[in-house]
Design a protein around this motif. Structure first.
Motif, PDB file in Angstrom:
ATOM      1  N   MET A   1      31.652  46.494  42.118  1.00 60.23           N
ATOM      2  CA  MET A   1      32.881  46.847  42.140  1.00 60.23           C
ATOM      3  C   MET A   1      33.758  46.008  43.153  1.00 60.23           C
ATOM      4  SD  MET A   1      34.166  50.212  41.302  1.00 60.23           S
ATOM      5  CE  MET A   1      34.840  51.521  41.992  1.00 60.23           C
ATOM      6  N   GLU A   2      33.322  45.742  44.194  1.00 55.52           N
ATOM      7  CA  GLU A   2      33.953  44.817  45.022  1.00 55.52           C
ATOM      8  C   GLU A   2      34.380  43.567  44.378  1.00 55.52           C
ATOM      9  OE1 GLU A   2      32.651  44.330  49.110  1.00 55.52           O
ATOM     10  OE2 GLU A   2      31.976  46.152  49.230  1.00 55.52           O
ATOM     11  N   ASP A   3      33.525  43.026  43.610  1.00 56.06           N
ATOM     12  CA  ASP A   3      33.868  41.859  42.706  1.00 56.06           C
ATOM     13  C   ASP A   3      35.006  42.015  41.717  1.00 56.06           C
ATOM     14  OD1 ASP A   3      32.185  40.065  44.024  1.00 56.06           O
ATOM     15  OD2 ASP A   3      30.765  40.285  42.111  1.00 56.06           O
ATOM     16  N   GLN A   4      35.079  43.121  41.231  1.00 56.80           N
ATOM     17  CA  GLN A   4      36.417  43.433  40.461  1.00 56.80           C
ATOM     18  C   GLN A   4      37.478  43.508  41.071  1.00 56.80           C
ATOM     19  OE1 GLN A   4      35.310  46.765  38.007  1.00 56.80           O
ATOM     20  NE2 GLN A   4      34.431  45.205  36.420  1.00 56.80           N
ATOM     21  N   GLU A   5      37.417  44.299  42.319  1.00 60.51           N
ATOM     22  CA  GLU A   5      38.702  44.513  43.150  1.00 60.51           C
ATOM     23  C   GLU A   5      39.141  43.320  43.638  1.00 60.51           C
ATOM     24  OE1 GLU A   5      38.786  47.526  46.323  1.00 60.51           O
ATOM     25  OE2 GLU A   5      37.593  48.720  45.112  1.00 60.51           O
ATOM     26  N   MET A   6      38.301  42.305  44.095  1.00 60.01           N
ATOM     27  CA  MET A   6      38.412  41.145  44.625  1.00 60.01           C
ATOM     28  C   MET A   6      38.987  40.197  43.584  1.00 60.01           C
ATOM     29  SD  MET A   6      38.568  39.215  47.115  1.00 60.01           S
ATOM     30  CE  MET A   6      37.541  39.271  48.526  1.00 60.01           C
ATOM     31  N   GLN A   7      38.406  40.083  42.353  1.00 66.44           N
ATOM     32  CA  GLN A   7      39.034  39.394  41.341  1.00 66.44           C
ATOM     33  C   GLN A   7      40.606  39.977  41.043  1.00 66.44           C
ATOM     34  OE1 GLN A   7      36.679  39.617  38.090  1.00 66.44           O
ATOM     35  NE2 GLN A   7      35.217  38.092  38.651  1.00 66.44           N
ATOM     36  N   LEU A   8      40.610  41.167  40.961  1.00 61.06           N
ATOM     37  CA  LEU A   8      42.157  41.850  40.739  1.00 61.06           C
ATOM     38  C   LEU A   8      43.029  41.242  41.912  1.00 61.06           C
ATOM     39  CD1 LEU A   8      43.712  43.583  38.784  1.00 61.06           C
ATOM     40  CD2 LEU A   8      42.944  45.539  40.177  1.00 61.06           C
ATOM     41  N   LYS A   9      42.526  41.405  43.182  1.00 60.95           N
ATOM     42  CA  LYS A   9      43.628  40.976  44.232  1.00 60.95           C
ATOM     43  C   LYS A   9      43.784  39.332  44.129  1.00 60.95           C
ATOM     44  CE  LYS A   9      42.240  44.686  47.384  1.00 60.95           C
ATOM     45  NZ  LYS A   9      41.778  44.652  48.757  1.00 60.95           N
ATOM     46  N   VAL A  10      42.973  38.824  43.704  1.00 55.11           N
ATOM     47  CA  VAL A  10      42.884  37.342  43.625  1.00 55.11           C
ATOM     48  C   VAL A  10      43.972  36.916  42.490  1.00 55.11           C
ATOM     49  CG1 VAL A  10      42.124  35.137  43.051  1.00 55.11           C
ATOM     50  CG2 VAL A  10      40.679  36.628  44.709  1.00 55.11           C
ATOM     51  N   ARG A  11      43.817  37.721  41.578  1.00 58.13           N
ATOM     52  CA  ARG A  11      44.542  37.492  40.201  1.00 58.13           C
ATOM     53  C   ARG A  11      46.126  38.011  40.517  1.00 58.13           C
ATOM     54  NH1 ARG A  11      42.457  38.344  34.846  1.00 58.13           N
ATOM     55  NH2 ARG A  11      43.731  36.794  33.801  1.00 58.13           N
ATOM     56  N   ARG A  12      46.171  39.069  41.382  1.00 58.82           N
ATOM     57  CA  ARG A  12      47.626  39.389  41.651  1.00 58.82           C
ATOM     58  C   ARG A  12      48.419  38.387  42.536  1.00 58.82           C
ATOM     59  NH1 ARG A  12      46.944  45.753  43.161  1.00 58.82           N
ATOM     60  NH2 ARG A  12      46.644  46.416  41.026  1.00 58.82           N
ATOM     61  N   VAL A  13      47.338  37.837  43.645  1.00 60.74           N
ATOM     62  CA  VAL A  13      47.986  36.981  44.333  1.00 60.74           C
ATOM     63  C   VAL A  13      48.413  35.443  43.737  1.00 60.74           C
ATOM     64  CG1 VAL A  13      47.267  35.236  46.524  1.00 60.74           C
ATOM     65  CG2 VAL A  13      46.825  37.627  46.442  1.00 60.74           C
ATOM     66  N   SER A  14      47.427  35.168  42.621  1.00 60.30           N
ATOM     67  CA  SER A  14      47.673  33.930  42.149  1.00 60.30           C
ATOM     68  C   SER A  14      48.977  34.113  40.954  1.00 60.30           C
ATOM     69  CB  SER A  14      46.243  33.596  41.182  1.00 60.30           C
ATOM     70  OG  SER A  14      46.745  32.846  40.183  1.00 60.30           O
ATOM     71  N   ASP A  15      48.957  35.485  40.443  1.00 56.16           N
ATOM     72  CA  ASP A  15      50.118  35.561  39.730  1.00 56.16           C
ATOM     73  C   ASP A  15      51.444  35.453  40.561  1.00 56.16           C
ATOM     74  OD1 ASP A  15      48.671  35.898  37.566  1.00 56.16           O
ATOM     75  OD2 ASP A  15      48.762  37.940  37.218  1.00 56.16           O
ATOM     76  N   LYS A  16      51.470  36.078  41.720  1.00 62.57           N
ATOM     77  CA  LYS A  16      52.670  36.164  42.584  1.00 62.57           C
ATOM     78  C   LYS A  16      52.975  34.765  43.185  1.00 62.57           C
ATOM     79  CE  LYS A  16      54.021  40.482  43.011  1.00 62.57           C
ATOM     80  NZ  LYS A  16      55.304  41.012  42.692  1.00 62.57           N
ATOM     81  N   PHE A  17      51.778  33.927  43.510  1.00 66.02           N
ATOM     82  CA  PHE A  17      52.131  32.548  43.933  1.00 66.02           C
ATOM     83  C   PHE A  17      52.699  31.774  42.714  1.00 66.02           C
ATOM     84  CE2 PHE A  17      50.527  28.198  44.557  1.00 66.02           C
ATOM     85  CZ  PHE A  17      51.135  27.852  45.785  1.00 66.02           C
ATOM     86  N   THR A  18      52.261  31.874  41.254  1.00 67.13           N
ATOM     87  CA  THR A  18      52.787  31.123  40.489  1.00 67.13           C
ATOM     88  C   THR A  18      54.197  31.511  40.086  1.00 67.13           C
ATOM     89  OG1 THR A  18      50.513  31.079  39.297  1.00 67.13           O
ATOM     90  CG2 THR A  18      52.201  30.730  37.923  1.00 67.13           C
ATOM     91  N   GLU A  19      54.389  32.508  40.193  1.00 66.73           N
ATOM     92  CA  GLU A  19      55.695  33.223  40.009  1.00 66.73           C
ATOM     93  C   GLU A  19      56.826  32.580  40.681  1.00 66.73           C
ATOM     94  OE1 GLU A  19      58.462  37.543  39.957  1.00 66.73           O
ATOM     95  OE2 GLU A  19      56.122  37.390  39.536  1.00 66.73           O
ATOM     96  N   SER A  20      56.401  32.584  41.964  1.00 67.61           N
ATOM     97  CA  SER A  20      57.092  32.038  43.322  1.00 67.61           C
ATOM     98  C   SER A  20      57.458  30.583  42.997  1.00 67.61           C
ATOM     99  CB  SER A  20      56.401  32.309  44.727  1.00 67.61           C
ATOM    100  OG  SER A  20      56.214  33.654  44.916  1.00 67.61           O
ATOM    101  N   MET A  21      56.273  29.992  42.746  1.00 63.94           N
ATOM    102  CA  MET A  21      56.318  28.558  42.454  1.00 63.94           C
ATOM    103  C   MET A  21      57.466  28.185  41.191  1.00 63.94           C
ATOM    104  SD  MET A  21      54.871  27.030  44.579  1.00 63.94           S
ATOM    105  CE  MET A  21      54.894  25.270  44.110  1.00 63.94           C
ATOM    106  N   TYR A  22      57.109  28.911  40.317  1.00 66.42           N
ATOM    107  CA  TYR A  22      58.083  28.861  39.130  1.00 66.42           C
ATOM    108  C   TYR A  22      59.382  29.097  39.469  1.00 66.42           C
ATOM    109  CZ  TYR A  22      60.193  29.589  34.438  1.00 66.42           C
ATOM    110  OH  TYR A  22      61.003  29.610  33.170  1.00 66.42           O
TER     111      TYR A  22
END
Length: 128
Positions: A1-22
């Motif tokens: 479960m922690e892996d899924q949470e971690m993946q979700l958090k990484v995905r959100r950070v990645s999406d926010k970072f991509t949006e910020s760069m865009y």
């Protein structure tokens, strides 16, 4: 479960970072900078094209003037046929008058020569 949470958090950070760069890449000031760079690179070439076009326009205007002048000269020559006929007629009249004058001078000269011969003969005959 922690892996899924971690993946979700990484995905959100990645999406926010991509949006910020865009957003950052497409910010108006960046767009204006890119536009300025484009203008600075392409302006000298555009100026050169403009001066070339102006030079070609001047040359074209000169050529057009020359062609129009030549066309008017040709039109004038086409309309001059009447004048050449008139000149031909006048030359023929002048030649005819010269021949008449030459002929009358020839007759007069013959008459003068024969009169001089007659006078010389009479003088010769009367002197005897």
């Amino acid at each position: 479960m922690e892996d899924q949470e971690m993946q979700l958090k990484v995905r959100r950070v990645s999406d926010k970072f991509t949006e910020s760069m865009y957003v950052l890449a497409n910010e108006p000031s960046v767009a204006l900078y890119r536009l300025q760079e484009h203008v600075r690179r392409s302006l000298p070439e555009l100026v050169q094209h403009k001066t070339d076009m102006q030079s070609w326009e001047e040359q074209s205007q000169g050529a057009i003037y020359s062609v129009e002048y030549a066309c008017s000269a040709v039109r004038g020559m086409a309309n001059s046929g009447m004048y050449f006929k008139n000149i031909d007629s006048l030359l023929r009249q002048a030649i005819s008058l010269k021949e008449q004058i030459s002929g009358s001078q020839g007759r007069r000269k013959r008459a003068v020569d024969s009169g001089m011969q007659r006078d010389a003969t009479e003088r010769h005959n009367s002197g005897m």
